[in-house]
Design a protein around this motif. Structure first.
Motif, PDB file in Angstrom:
ATOM      1  N   HIS A   1      30.142  46.947  33.611  1.00  0.00           N
ATOM      2  CA  HIS A   1      29.445  47.628  32.753  1.00  0.00           C
ATOM      3  C   HIS A   1      30.346  48.640  31.935  1.00  0.00           C
ATOM      4  N   ASP A   2      31.309  49.167  32.600  1.00  0.00           N
ATOM      5  CA  ASP A   2      32.185  50.153  31.915  1.00  0.00           C
ATOM      6  C   ASP A   2      33.194  49.614  30.946  1.00  0.00           C
ATOM      7  N   ILE A   3      33.461  48.308  31.276  1.00  0.00           N
ATOM      8  CA  ILE A   3      34.330  47.524  30.383  1.00  0.00           C
ATOM      9  C   ILE A   3      33.455  47.166  29.115  1.00  0.00           C
ATOM     10  N   ASP A   4      32.321  46.851  29.313  1.00  0.00           N
ATOM     11  CA  ASP A   4      31.470  46.709  28.159  1.00  0.00           C
ATOM     12  C   ASP A   4      31.404  47.747  27.140  1.00  0.00           C
TER      13      ASP A   4
ATOM     14  N   ARG B   1      26.997  42.425  48.801  1.00  0.00           N
ATOM     15  CA  ARG B   1      26.156  43.230  47.975  1.00  0.00           C
ATOM     16  C   ARG B   1      27.153  44.663  47.507  1.00  0.00           C
ATOM     17  N   GLU B   2      27.667  45.088  48.448  1.00  0.00           N
ATOM     18  CA  GLU B   2      28.718  46.392  48.202  1.00  0.00           C
ATOM     19  C   GLU B   2      29.569  45.942  47.070  1.00  0.00           C
ATOM     20  N   VAL B   3      30.377  44.965  47.555  1.00  0.00           N
ATOM     21  CA  VAL B   3      31.465  44.292  46.280  1.00  0.00           C
ATOM     22  C   VAL B   3      30.690  44.153  44.984  1.00  0.00           C
ATOM     23  N   LEU B   4      29.182  43.386  45.124  1.00  0.00           N
ATOM     24  CA  LEU B   4      28.661  43.067  43.868  1.00  0.00           C
ATOM     25  C   LEU B   4      28.367  44.396  42.933  1.00  0.00           C
ATOM     26  N   GLU B   5      27.948  45.426  43.615  1.00  0.00           N
ATOM     27  CA  GLU B   5      27.609  46.599  43.082  1.00  0.00           C
ATOM     28  C   GLU B   5      28.995  47.241  42.293  1.00  0.00           C
ATOM     29  N   ASP B   6      30.217  47.150  43.012  1.00  0.00           N
ATOM     30  CA  ASP B   6      31.334  47.848  42.243  1.00  0.00           C
ATOM     31  C   ASP B   6      31.614  46.954  41.103  1.00  0.00           C
ATOM     32  N   LEU B   7      31.564  45.639  41.249  1.00  0.00           N
ATOM     33  CA  LEU B   7      31.957  44.656  40.260  1.00  0.00           C
ATOM     34  C   LEU B   7      30.913  44.935  38.998  1.00  0.00           C
ATOM     35  N   GLU B   8      29.769  45.090  39.181  1.00  0.00           N
ATOM     36  CA  GLU B   8      28.675  45.160  38.120  1.00  0.00           C
ATOM     37  C   GLU B   8      29.087  46.476  37.325  1.00  0.00           C
ATOM     38  N   ASP B   9      29.351  47.911  38.133  1.00  0.00           N
ATOM     39  CA  ASP B   9      29.747  48.870  37.609  1.00  0.00           C
ATOM     40  C   ASP B   9      30.938  48.746  36.779  1.00  0.00           C
ATOM     41  N   ASP B  10      32.035  48.207  37.151  1.00  0.00           N
ATOM     42  CA  ASP B  10      33.241  47.999  36.279  1.00  0.00           C
ATOM     43  C   ASP B  10      32.775  47.169  35.170  1.00  0.00           C
TER      44      ASP B  10
ATOM     45  N   GLN C   1      45.315  40.269  36.867  1.00  0.00           N
ATOM     46  CA  GLN C   1      44.944  40.358  35.457  1.00  0.00           C
ATOM     47  C   GLN C   1      44.798  41.809  35.088  1.00  0.00           C
ATOM     48  N   VAL C   2      43.906  42.500  35.853  1.00  0.00           N
ATOM     49  CA  VAL C   2      43.681  43.783  35.559  1.00  0.00           C
ATOM     50  C   VAL C   2      44.707  44.506  35.474  1.00  0.00           C
ATOM     51  N   ARG C   3      45.790  44.396  36.854  1.00  0.00           N
ATOM     52  CA  ARG C   3      46.720  45.248  36.802  1.00  0.00           C
ATOM     53  C   ARG C   3      47.920  44.896  35.739  1.00  0.00           C
TER      54      ARG C   3
ATOM     55  N   SER D   1      42.188  41.438  25.614  1.00  0.00           N
ATOM     56  CA  SER D   1      42.420  41.911  27.259  1.00  0.00           C
ATOM     57  C   SER D   1      41.333  42.271  27.850  1.00  0.00           C
ATOM     58  N   LEU D   2      40.429  43.257  27.525  1.00  0.00           N
ATOM     59  CA  LEU D   2      39.270  43.673  28.055  1.00  0.00           C
ATOM     60  C   LEU D   2      38.184  42.614  27.900  1.00  0.00           C
ATOM     61  N   GLU D   3      38.023  41.827  26.824  1.00  0.00           N
ATOM     62  CA  GLU D   3      37.065  40.750  26.899  1.00  0.00           C
ATOM     63  C   GLU D   3      37.340  39.594  27.722  1.00  0.00           C
ATOM     64  N   ALA D   4      38.642  39.373  27.960  1.00  0.00           N
ATOM     65  CA  ALA D   4      38.952  38.349  29.071  1.00  0.00           C
ATOM     66  C   ALA D   4      38.582  38.811  30.568  1.00  0.00           C
ATOM     67  N   ASP D   5      38.846  40.263  30.630  1.00  0.00           N
ATOM     68  CA  ASP D   5      38.319  40.736  31.955  1.00  0.00           C
ATOM     69  C   ASP D   5      37.153  40.695  32.148  1.00  0.00           C
ATOM     70  N   LEU D   6      36.144  41.007  31.061  1.00  0.00           N
ATOM     71  CA  LEU D   6      34.641  41.092  31.132  1.00  0.00           C
ATOM     72  C   LEU D   6      34.378  39.773  31.540  1.00  0.00           C
ATOM     73  N   GLU D   7      34.790  38.744  30.932  1.00  0.00           N
ATOM     74  CA  GLU D   7      34.514  37.229  31.122  1.00  0.00           C
ATOM     75  C   GLU D   7      34.868  37.059  32.537  1.00  0.00           C
ATOM     76  N   ALA D   8      35.991  37.372  32.978  1.00  0.00           N
ATOM     77  CA  ALA D   8      36.278  37.014  34.449  1.00  0.00           C
ATOM     78  C   ALA D   8      35.482  37.794  35.566  1.00  0.00           C
ATOM     79  N   TYR D   9      35.045  39.031  35.160  1.00  0.00           N
ATOM     80  CA  TYR D   9      34.101  39.863  35.998  1.00  0.00           C
ATOM     81  C   TYR D   9      32.808  39.121  35.963  1.00  0.00           C
ATOM     82  N   GLY D  10      32.406  38.614  35.032  1.00  0.00           N
ATOM     83  CA  GLY D  10      31.128  38.161  34.769  1.00  0.00           C
ATOM     84  C   GLY D  10      31.013  36.729  35.735  1.00  0.00           C
ATOM     85  N   ASP D  11      32.150  36.024  35.722  1.00  0.00           N
ATOM     86  CA  ASP D  11      32.175  34.682  36.598  1.00  0.00           C
ATOM     87  C   ASP D  11      32.255  35.178  38.232  1.00  0.00           C
ATOM     88  N   VAL D  12      33.157  36.207  38.531  1.00  0.00           N
ATOM     89  CA  VAL D  12      33.080  36.586  39.970  1.00  0.00           C
ATOM     90  C   VAL D  12      31.787  37.280  40.310  1.00  0.00           C
ATOM     91  N   ILE D  13      31.024  37.908  39.422  1.00  0.00           N
ATOM     92  CA  ILE D  13      29.640  38.517  39.822  1.00  0.00           C
ATOM     93  C   ILE D  13      28.767  37.340  39.977  1.00  0.00           C
TER      94      ILE D  13
END
Length: 177
Positions: A163-166, A152-161, A46-48, A117-129
């Motif tokens: 946050h950027d989308i937000d 934990r490393e994956v989680l940190e990057d997911l949260e950073d991205d 989706q992000v791609r 699109s970014l709102e959909a991405d943010l929602e999906a990121y939230g579910d994965v997080i």
């Protein structure tokens, strides 16, 4: 259909592993990792897709950000798959298996406004997080500290991205129609 005669290991099975995590515990962890792997790949695609289709006043910055975010997701998917294999499991690999195991859904082939699109991405990121965070706890509770650390490393990057989308979605950015 495969032309292979004999499978070395069937999908959705877990064998003994060299890292000495009990097979019953490994089964639980591999199941969680496969759901994270599948969901990460759904989010990656989706992000791609959004990276390919971004337009508008901030398209250059967003194009670069989405490219980096997709690359990060792909790297994490690879690490998750390798960990599932190290635990004696079979990582989900095909699109149908990924769709079946994922806890997020791909938005489809249509192209939407970048804000949508970014709102959909943010929602999906939230579910994965939320799920990865839960799986950190599962791995820790089952004594698999290496998987917990990886997640934990994956989680940190997911949260950073996320946050950027937000930040991209703030009212003072992205022209609204």
């Amino acid at each position: 259909m495969s032309t292979q005669k004999t499978a070395r290991q069937r999908a959705d099975t877990v064998e003994e592993n060299a890292v000495r995590i009990d097979t019953e515990k490994a089964e639980q962890i591999v199941d969680a990792l496969n759901r994270d792997l599948a969901s990460t790949y759904v989010l990656y695609h989706q992000v791609r897709k959004h990276h390919w289709n971004v337009e508008g006043a901030e398209s250059g910055d967003l194009h670069d950000f989405l490219d980096d975010a997709a690359g990060t997701l792909e790297d994490h998917a690879d690490a998750i798959a390798e960990r599932a294999q190290a635990l004696g499991g079979v990582p989900v690999a095909g699109p149908a298996a990924q769709e079946e195991h994922a806890y997020v859904e791909f938005e489809g082939e249509d192209v939407y406004a970048i804000r949508d699109s970014l709102e959909a991405d943010l929602e999906a990121y939230g579910d994965v997080i939320e799920n990865v965070r839960e799986h950190v706890g599962l791995a820790t509770d089952l004594g698999d500290y290496a998987t917990a650390e990886l997640l934990r490393e994956v989680l940190e990057d997911l949260e950073d991205d996320a946050h950027d989308i937000d930040h991209y979605l703030e009212n003072d950015t992205l022209v609204q129609e």
